[in-house]
Design an enzyme around this catalytic site. Structure first.
Site, mmCIF file in Angstrom:
data_model
loop_
_atom_site.group_PDB
_atom_site.id
_atom_site.type_symbol
_atom_site.label_atom_id
_atom_site.label_comp_id
_atom_site.label_asym_id
_atom_site.label_seq_id
_atom_site.Cartn_x
_atom_site.Cartn_y
_atom_site.Cartn_z
ATOM 1 N N PRO A 57 0.737 -1.637 -0.495
ATOM 2 C CA PRO A 57 -0.411 -0.102 0.286
ATOM 3 C C PRO A 57 0.756 0.771 -0.358
ATOM 4 O O PRO A 57 1.810 1.111 0.486
ATOM 5 C CB PRO A 57 -0.596 -0.344 1.245
ATOM 6 C CG PRO A 57 -0.876 -1.658 1.629
ATOM 7 C CD PRO A 57 0.255 -2.247 1.287
ATOM 8 N N GLU A 58 0.541 2.751 -0.644
ATOM 9 C CA GLU A 58 1.081 3.459 -0.852
ATOM 10 C C GLU A 58 0.185 4.524 0.118
ATOM 11 O O GLU A 58 -0.620 4.238 0.363
ATOM 12 C CB GLU A 58 1.022 4.119 -2.298
ATOM 13 C CG GLU A 58 1.818 2.664 -3.244
ATOM 14 C CD GLU A 58 2.541 3.311 -4.318
ATOM 15 O OE1 GLU A 58 3.026 4.799 -4.834
ATOM 16 O OE2 GLU A 58 2.780 2.692 -5.364
ATOM 17 N N ARG B 106 13.244 -2.870 -7.353
ATOM 18 C CA ARG B 106 11.585 -2.701 -7.941
ATOM 19 C C ARG B 106 11.761 -2.570 -8.893
ATOM 20 O O ARG B 106 12.732 -2.243 -9.833
ATOM 21 C CB ARG B 106 10.485 -1.763 -7.299
ATOM 22 C CG ARG B 106 10.755 -2.078 -5.719
ATOM 23 C CD ARG B 106 9.577 -3.563 -5.388
ATOM 24 N NE ARG B 106 8.319 -2.854 -5.906
ATOM 25 C CZ ARG B 106 7.483 -2.221 -5.446
ATOM 26 N NH1 ARG B 106 7.826 -1.540 -3.801
ATOM 27 N NH2 ARG B 106 6.314 -2.733 -5.429
#
Length: 353
Positions: free
Chosen positions: A2-3, A314
């Site tokens: 979650p950001e 990432r």
């Protein structure tokens, strides 16, 4: 994972659901035995900083949040953590917030209701690390990376490790200056710096990719090569994007006129949901992004194939033509300085006007 906008929505949900109430706390899973120390304490509020959530609890509601007696439940959801809410109609205005949930048919994974309609009788799943129950409903935490009790010094130590959060108040521009200075004194690439929570708190992989596209920046440009003006523009764009996300529960970075152009996305699985997907009027996921998960597809604006590569552990996504090393913000984002990221034609709920 979650950001930051998701964690701010989570804090707001806790304020509405439990703020000022004496709550019951337990750990059905047994891995957070400290929950017994908090039982019957008053939840004073909720605080989000980047991807970290703090829930301050005290013996009575009139205790100052900074008092030594206050205990702060510190939670970092990580890749798999989420909160699931259940209660009376309108309680918390949310069902689940956190990591994307798996679909089962057309239904989301829910609490183990087994036909029970009264939320007070809901049996927690064995994986629930922490259950918080109040007068009108409850919240179950599963799969967090961190769930611990901190005193005021412990909370402060966590905050000191974090960079500025675009969603926290910044009336004098101090947080923006912190961001600019941290980037400009580094030889590290801007693509890596944006994922460093010490540089800016709350950005995840989606915001990184989309912010760089909107700024027309190659992810490999060193931070020291960027001007103060460009970084200030990026900060303001990030504030606007994340504010929209916190309000609607969705990350949408595309201009309305670009959404139907090459409206495709490349994902490993179709079985995940974002917060807000239950609203049929939201911008579809395949129309929401310029480059994120659009590798091998044509850029919406120039038709060049969008690329992807590993950067800062990432995958980063970018358009090699639109995102040149030195090129500044495109005219379509400068023309409307009041709303540079252009959801101006939409309502406060993120729906087309």
């Amino acid at each position: 994972m979650p950001e930051g906008h998701t964690v701010h929505r989570l804090a707001a949900a806790f304020e509405r659901a439990f703020g000022g109430q004496r709550v019951r706390t337990s750990s059905p899973q047994g891995r957070f035995s400290e929950a017994a120390q908090l039982d019957q304490m008053v939840l004073l509020g909720a605080e989000a900083v980047g991807k970290h959530l703090f829930l301050p609890l005290a013996p009575t509601e009139d205790v100052d949040p900074g008092a030594p007696v206050v205990r702060h439940v510190h939670i970092h959801l990580g890749l798999y953590g989420s909160w699931t809410f259940a209660g009376e109609p309108g309680f918390a205005d949310a069902h689940a917030i956190g990591a994307p949930r798996l679909r089962r048919g057309e239904q989301e994974e829910e609490l183990d209701a087994a036909g029970v309609t009264d939320w007070r009788r809901l049996v927690p799943r064995p994986t629930v690390r922490l259950r918080i129950a109040g007068a009108r409903g409850l919240a179950d935490l599963t799969g967090p990376t961190a769930c611990e009790i901190l005193d005021a010094d412990g909370r402060r130590a966590v905050l000191e490790r974090l960079g500025p959060d675009p969603l926290r108040p910044d009336p004098v521009g101090r947080e923006r200056r912190r961001f600019i200075e941290a980037v400009r004194r580094s030889r590290t690439t801007i693509g890596a710096l944006l994922m460093n929570q010490k540089v800016v708190a709350g950005i995840g992989n989606i915001y990184r990719a989309e912010l760089l596209f909107r700024a027309r920046l190659d992810p490999l440009v060193p931070g020291k090569d960027l001007s103060t003006g460009m970084l200030a523009q990026m900060w303001e764009d990030l504030v606007a994007l994340m504010t929209y996300g916190a309000r609607t529960g969705r990350i949408v970075t595309t201009q309305p006129e670009h959404r139907e152009l090459e409206a495709r996305i490349v994902e490993r699985s179709r079985g995940t949901r974002q917060n807000g997907d239950e609203d049929p009027d939201v911008v579809p996921r395949e129309e929401s992004f310029y480059v994120y998960h659009r590798q091998t597809l044509p850029c919406r604006l120039c038709g060049t194939t969008v690329r992807s590569a590993d950067l800062a552990a990432r995958t980063v996504f970018w358009c090699p033509r639109c995102q040149s090393r030195r090129r500044r913000r495109a005219s379509w984002t400068r023309e409307n300085p009041a709303a540079p990221w252009a959801l101006a034609s939409e309502t406060a709920d993120g729906k087309a006007a």
